[in-house]
Motif scaffolding. Structure first.
Motif, PDB file in Angstrom:
ATOM      1  N   LYS A 107       0.824  -1.194   0.000  1.00 21.60           N
ATOM      2  CA  LYS A 107       0.000   0.000   0.000  1.00 21.60           C
ATOM      3  C   LYS A 107       0.862   1.250   0.000  1.00 21.60           C
ATOM      4  O   LYS A 107       0.555   2.234  -0.648  1.00 21.60           O
ATOM      5  N   ASP A 108       1.971   1.187   0.757  1.00 17.38           N
ATOM      6  CA  ASP A 108       2.828   2.368   0.825  1.00 17.38           C
ATOM      7  C   ASP A 108       3.517   2.624  -0.509  1.00 17.38           C
ATOM      8  O   ASP A 108       3.714   3.769  -0.903  1.00 17.38           O
ATOM      9  N   LEU A 109       3.886   1.560  -1.216  1.00 17.87           N
ATOM     10  CA  LEU A 109       4.659   1.734  -2.449  1.00 17.87           C
ATOM     11  C   LEU A 109       3.782   2.102  -3.632  1.00 17.87           C
ATOM     12  O   LEU A 109       4.121   2.967  -4.423  1.00 17.87           O
ATOM     13  N   HIS A 110       2.666   1.454  -3.787  1.00 23.43           N
ATOM     14  CA  HIS A 110       1.901   1.571  -5.027  1.00 23.43           C
ATOM     15  C   HIS A 110       0.439   1.909  -4.791  1.00 23.43           C
ATOM     16  O   HIS A 110      -0.378   1.686  -5.666  1.00 23.43           O
ATOM     17  N   GLY A 111       0.082   2.387  -3.646  1.00 25.64           N
ATOM     18  CA  GLY A 111      -1.312   2.693  -3.380  1.00 25.64           C
ATOM     19  C   GLY A 111      -2.031   1.483  -2.812  1.00 25.64           C
ATOM     20  O   GLY A 111      -1.469   0.405  -2.641  1.00 25.64           O
ATOM     21  N   ARG A 112      -3.279   1.623  -2.486  1.00 29.01           N
ATOM     22  CA  ARG A 112      -4.050   0.549  -1.887  1.00 29.01           C
ATOM     23  C   ARG A 112      -4.309  -0.549  -2.922  1.00 29.01           C
ATOM     24  O   ARG A 112      -4.392  -0.319  -4.109  1.00 29.01           O
ATOM     25  N   PHE A 113      -4.432  -1.773  -2.402  1.00 28.18           N
ATOM     26  CA  PHE A 113      -4.717  -2.889  -3.282  1.00 28.18           C
ATOM     27  C   PHE A 113      -6.100  -2.734  -3.873  1.00 28.18           C
ATOM     28  O   PHE A 113      -7.060  -2.444  -3.170  1.00 28.18           O
ATOM     29  N   GLY A 114      -6.187  -2.944  -5.166  1.00 29.16           N
ATOM     30  CA  GLY A 114      -7.474  -2.831  -5.838  1.00 29.16           C
ATOM     31  C   GLY A 114      -8.264  -4.118  -5.827  1.00 29.16           C
ATOM     32  O   GLY A 114      -9.411  -4.161  -6.214  1.00 29.16           O
ATOM     33  N   GLU A 115      -7.672  -5.220  -5.396  1.00 28.39           N
ATOM     34  CA  GLU A 115      -8.352  -6.499  -5.365  1.00 28.39           C
ATOM     35  C   GLU A 115      -8.255  -7.081  -3.964  1.00 28.39           C
ATOM     36  O   GLU A 115      -7.318  -6.804  -3.219  1.00 28.39           O
ATOM     37  N   GLU A 116      -9.218  -7.877  -3.591  1.00 23.92           N
ATOM     38  CA  GLU A 116      -9.198  -8.598  -2.329  1.00 23.92           C
ATOM     39  C   GLU A 116      -8.243  -9.772  -2.456  1.00 23.92           C
ATOM     40  O   GLU A 116      -8.388 -10.624  -3.324  1.00 23.92           O
ATOM     41  N   LEU A 117      -7.214  -9.828  -1.589  1.00 26.00           N
ATOM     42  CA  LEU A 117      -6.156 -10.815  -1.733  1.00 26.00           C
ATOM     43  C   LEU A 117      -6.390 -12.072  -0.914  1.00 26.00           C
ATOM     44  O   LEU A 117      -5.708 -13.058  -1.107  1.00 26.00           O
ATOM     45  N   SER A 118      -7.331 -12.033  -0.012  1.00 25.97           N
ATOM     46  CA  SER A 118      -7.469 -13.159   0.901  1.00 25.97           C
ATOM     47  C   SER A 118      -7.861 -14.441   0.177  1.00 25.97           C
ATOM     48  O   SER A 118      -7.454 -15.530   0.562  1.00 25.97           O
ATOM     49  N   GLY A 119      -8.662 -14.333  -0.863  1.00 23.37           N
ATOM     50  CA  GLY A 119      -9.121 -15.529  -1.565  1.00 23.37           C
ATOM     51  C   GLY A 119      -8.244 -15.968  -2.708  1.00 23.37           C
ATOM     52  O   GLY A 119      -8.501 -16.991  -3.320  1.00 23.37           O
ATOM     53  N   LEU A 120      -7.195 -15.209  -3.021  1.00 29.06           N
ATOM     54  CA  LEU A 120      -6.366 -15.544  -4.176  1.00 29.06           C
ATOM     55  C   LEU A 120      -5.309 -16.573  -3.848  1.00 29.06           C
ATOM     56  O   LEU A 120      -4.800 -17.238  -4.742  1.00 29.06           O
ATOM     57  N   GLY A 121      -4.929 -16.671  -2.571  1.00 27.69           N
ATOM     58  CA  GLY A 121      -3.881 -17.615  -2.214  1.00 27.69           C
ATOM     59  C   GLY A 121      -2.507 -17.135  -2.591  1.00 27.69           C
ATOM     60  O   GLY A 121      -1.610 -17.940  -2.816  1.00 27.69           O
ATOM     61  N   PHE A 122      -2.282 -15.805  -2.648  1.00 27.41           N
ATOM     62  CA  PHE A 122      -0.990 -15.253  -3.014  1.00 27.41           C
ATOM     63  C   PHE A 122      -0.456 -14.390  -1.899  1.00 27.41           C
ATOM     64  O   PHE A 122      -1.211 -13.670  -1.235  1.00 27.41           O
TER      65      PHE A 122
ATOM     66  N   ARG B 166     -15.641  -8.991 -14.905  1.00 23.84           N
ATOM     67  CA  ARG B 166     -15.851  -7.578 -15.233  1.00 23.84           C
ATOM     68  C   ARG B 166     -14.789  -6.681 -14.624  1.00 23.84           C
ATOM     69  O   ARG B 166     -14.696  -5.506 -14.966  1.00 23.84           O
ATOM     70  N   SER B 167     -14.000  -7.214 -13.711  1.00 24.49           N
ATOM     71  CA  SER B 167     -12.998  -6.411 -13.014  1.00 24.49           C
ATOM     72  C   SER B 167     -11.630  -6.645 -13.630  1.00 24.49           C
ATOM     73  O   SER B 167     -11.191  -7.798 -13.754  1.00 24.49           O
ATOM     74  N   PRO B 168     -10.909  -5.594 -14.038  1.00 28.22           N
ATOM     75  CA  PRO B 168      -9.572  -5.775 -14.604  1.00 28.22           C
ATOM     76  C   PRO B 168      -8.583  -6.200 -13.534  1.00 28.22           C
ATOM     77  O   PRO B 168      -8.756  -5.899 -12.351  1.00 28.22           O
ATOM     78  N   PRO B 169      -7.514  -6.897 -13.903  1.00 28.06           N
ATOM     79  CA  PRO B 169      -6.537  -7.391 -12.929  1.00 28.06           C
ATOM     80  C   PRO B 169      -5.542  -6.322 -12.495  1.00 28.06           C
ATOM     81  O   PRO B 169      -4.334  -6.464 -12.671  1.00 28.06           O
ATOM     82  N   SER B 170      -6.027  -5.248 -11.923  1.00 22.74           N
ATOM     83  CA  SER B 170      -5.151  -4.188 -11.402  1.00 22.74           C
ATOM     84  C   SER B 170      -5.149  -4.303  -9.890  1.00 22.74           C
ATOM     85  O   SER B 170      -6.111  -3.918  -9.229  1.00 22.74           O
ATOM     86  N   PHE B 171      -4.071  -4.848  -9.323  1.00 21.60           N
ATOM     87  CA  PHE B 171      -4.034  -5.130  -7.894  1.00 21.60           C
ATOM     88  C   PHE B 171      -3.685  -3.901  -7.075  1.00 21.60           C
ATOM     89  O   PHE B 171      -3.853  -3.884  -5.872  1.00 21.60           O
ATOM     90  N   TYR B 172      -3.177  -2.862  -7.720  1.00 25.35           N
ATOM     91  CA  TYR B 172      -2.923  -1.603  -7.033  1.00 25.35           C
ATOM     92  C   TYR B 172      -3.799  -0.533  -7.667  1.00 25.35           C
ATOM     93  O   TYR B 172      -3.894  -0.427  -8.887  1.00 25.35           O
ATOM     94  N   SER B 173      -4.414   0.254  -6.820  1.00 27.13           N
ATOM     95  CA  SER B 173      -5.367   1.237  -7.324  1.00 27.13           C
ATOM     96  C   SER B 173      -4.708   2.302  -8.185  1.00 27.13           C
ATOM     97  O   SER B 173      -5.351   2.923  -9.018  1.00 27.13           O
TER      98      SER B 173
END
Length: 589
Positions: free
Chosen positions: A178-193, A243-250
């Motif tokens: 979040k500090d480097l590239h802004g807030r995450f645009g996707e929920e990471l808990s279900g991705l397993g990454f 419908r959501s693009p794969p942009s993990f940082y806002s």
């Protein structure tokens, strides 16, 4: 068999032979039920949870145990920095200091529900150090941790191992992202990454430009990709949103590498992007070649801005395929029929001109801030033409790629452009225009070699050639746009038609002189009995006109080739040379 049917029942010997069931087993039981989903899966003795990927794959709850781990580490650090020391003579240890900090149970009879704040303390050793892993041998040990591990896992595994550090390291790393590239645009808990892995892949991982090489190696190998059905349980597990693009940082946008292959009337459009939500981790890529499965994943929305007509090939199947690689890289290729609107406005030197025609690709609805098209870095990957490409009139000499202006009323959209340098094939016009018209011009010279008395021959040769040139002129300009300036081909047909017209006029002059000569000669023959002197004068006049006609023919026999050669040199070194817009400059001035 498990790919076709998950459950079968064996009733007789034929079923036993079909499913390879021993006959002795069938004699002991009347009916045998086989669950292929269980039979065909090999289960490890210990189910290890060694990463956030495992946490996401099993859809576990790690908040309680990971929060307890963080608080435990903080407490131990505070204890190590305090003035309390481990004095063996007094028997005062680090465990005692943790108890003083109200982290240990107060009594032996305290129920598990009363020490939810002390979940990890029983696993500390005498020095107050936590082990790297905790091994759970029964579902009852997991109740107080509330991990959400189903008891069914203990039917397949004897134990469940939980690696504390690797499975709980997402909290601090997510804050770093979040500090480097802004807030995450996707929920990471279900991705397993692990977010650190995500940040490394996005900003320092594999290069999308190398995807075509990886794709080529995959195609040349003997391994077959997984079918598209292998993607369905994975998409369902991570709740994938197409419908959501794969942009993990806002603050970041999706990069889509683009290339065109076999550019002809049929175009293979290649696009490569990274969607970590599709990182399935299998040993081989997944092949998607059905539109039903294509709709379930996100894909870019390109369109050709300067196309007059563009359609997908649907015979006998919709022509596309998508390769989803284990790390989440996606390669899509589709076949389209493209007819570009490429106005050739500068035709001053036609057919010796060079034209620049382009194809523009832009996004329909995603602005520059959300998605950006980029050409593949290697030129051969960006635009690749068929080696057997043949065009009757144009020759492709060079290709360049660049960014273009994608501003529209609704916003600024990503736009890329491929420019094609096209030189006119002079050999085509040499065979279809120059040689036929030159032969017509040379054929018109026959009139000067015909005897003077061949009046019809002289007239009809020139007239026929003139009409042929007129038809050739109309045919050559039929496919050209109407312009207000003079083209090089206009000079050619203008001179040829004028030249043939002059040969016809010369024939008429010679015929007129010969007609006058014959008239004087006829009068001389009539006066020879009455007045010999006058008859002699008339014969002299007849010879004079005849001589003029012969001299004009002799002069034209030499001058016709000379004049034509002079024009050819002027046409080749003056008219067809110079800048492409030289005729427009005169108009502008």
């Amino acid at each position: 068999m498990a790919t076709r049917r998950s459950h079968v029942s064996v009733y007789n010997q034929d079923d036993a032979n079909r499913y390879l069931v021993p006959l002795d087993l069938l004699r002991q039981y009347t009916v045998i039920h086989i669950n292929f989903e269980e039979v065909c899966v090999l289960h490890a003795r210990v189910l290890w949870i060694n990463s956030t990927a495992d946490v996401g794959a099993l859809n576990l709850k790690r908040d309680k145990i990971c929060d307890e781990l963080a608080r435990m580490k903080e407490t131990i650090d505070q204890s190590n920095n305090s003035t309390i020391t481990d004095d063996e003579s007094s028997g005062y240890s680090l465990i005692d200091s943790l108890r003083d900090l109200s982290l240990l149970p107060l009594s032996e009879g305290t129920s598990p529900a009363n020490f939810s704040e002390n979940l990890l303390l029983p696993y500390l050793d005498e020095n107050g150090t936590l082990p790297e892993t905790i091994l759970f041998n029964s579902p009852h040990e997991l109740i107080r941790f509330d991990l959400g591990i189903s008891p069914k896992y203990f039917h397949h595994h004897k134990s469940v191992g939980f690696h504390l550090e690797k499975a709980c390291k997402a909290g601090k790393i997510e804050a770093l992202g979040k500090d480097l590239h802004g807030r995450f645009g996707e929920e990471l808990s279900g991705l397993g990454f692990d977010p650190l892995e995500i940040d490394q892949i996005i900003h320092g991982g594999s290069n999308l430009d190398d995807m075509l090489l990886e794709f080529s190696n995959t195609q040349q190998s003997d391994q077959r990709p997984f079918p598209a059905t292998a993607l369905l349980p994975f998409l369902k597990r991570i709740n994938y949103d197409a419908r959501s693009p794969p942009s993990f940082y806002s603050k970041e946008k999706v990069i889509v590498k683009t290339g065109m292959h076999d550019y002809e009337m049929d175009l293979w459009l290649r696009m490569a992007w990274r969607d970590l939500r599709l990182a399935h981790g299998l040993s081989k890529p997944i092949l998607v070649n059905e539109y039903t499965f294509l709709k379930k994943i996100w894909r870019p929305d390109p369109f050709f801005t300067n196309a007059r007509e563009a359609t997908f090939h649907r015979v006998t199947y919709l022509n596309f395929y998508v390769f989803i690689f284990p790390n989440g890289d996606v390669l899509m290729e589709m076949r389209t029929l493209l007819k570009n609107s490429c106005p050739l406005l500068v035709l001053c030197k036609y057919p010796h001109d060079s034209q620049v025609c382009g194809t523009r690709i832009s996004s329909i609805g995603m602005t520059q801030h959300n998605m950006e098209f980029q050409w593949f870095s290697r030129p051969t990957d960006a635009v690749r033409f068929n080696s057997n490409l043949q065009m009757p009139e144009l020759v492709l000499t060079a290709t360049t790629t660049q960014q273009c202006d994608g501003n529209r009323k609704s916003g600024n959209y990503s736009c890329i452009e491929a420019l094609f340098q096209l030189d006119r094939n002079v050999r085509f016009h040499l065979a279809s225009t120059y040689i036929p018209t030159a032969m017509c011009v040379v054929f018109s010279w026959i009139s000067v070699w015909l005897p003077e008395e061949f009046v019809e021959g002289r007239i009809f040769v020139s007239l026929t050639v003139f009409l042929t040139l007129s038809a050739e002129n109309s045919s050559a300009k039929e496919s050209l746009p109407k312009v207000s300036y003079i083209k090089a081909i206009d000079y050619w047909f203008g001179f040829s038609s004028t030249f043939v017209f002059l040969t016809m006029m010369q024939a008429l002059i010679v015929i007129s002189l010969e007609h006058t000569s014959r008239a004087f000669k006829k009068d001389a023959d009539a006066e020879i009995d009455n007045n010999r002197y006058r008859s002699m004068l008339l014969l002299l006049e007849s010879r004079k006109y005849h001589k003029w006609a012969r001299n004009l023919d002799s002069f034209c026999k030499v001058m016709y080739p000379v004049i034509f050669l002079i024009f050819l040199m002027i046409y080749a070194f003056v008219i067809t040379e110079g800048p492409e817009d030289k005729c427009l400059r005169k108009v502008w001035k």
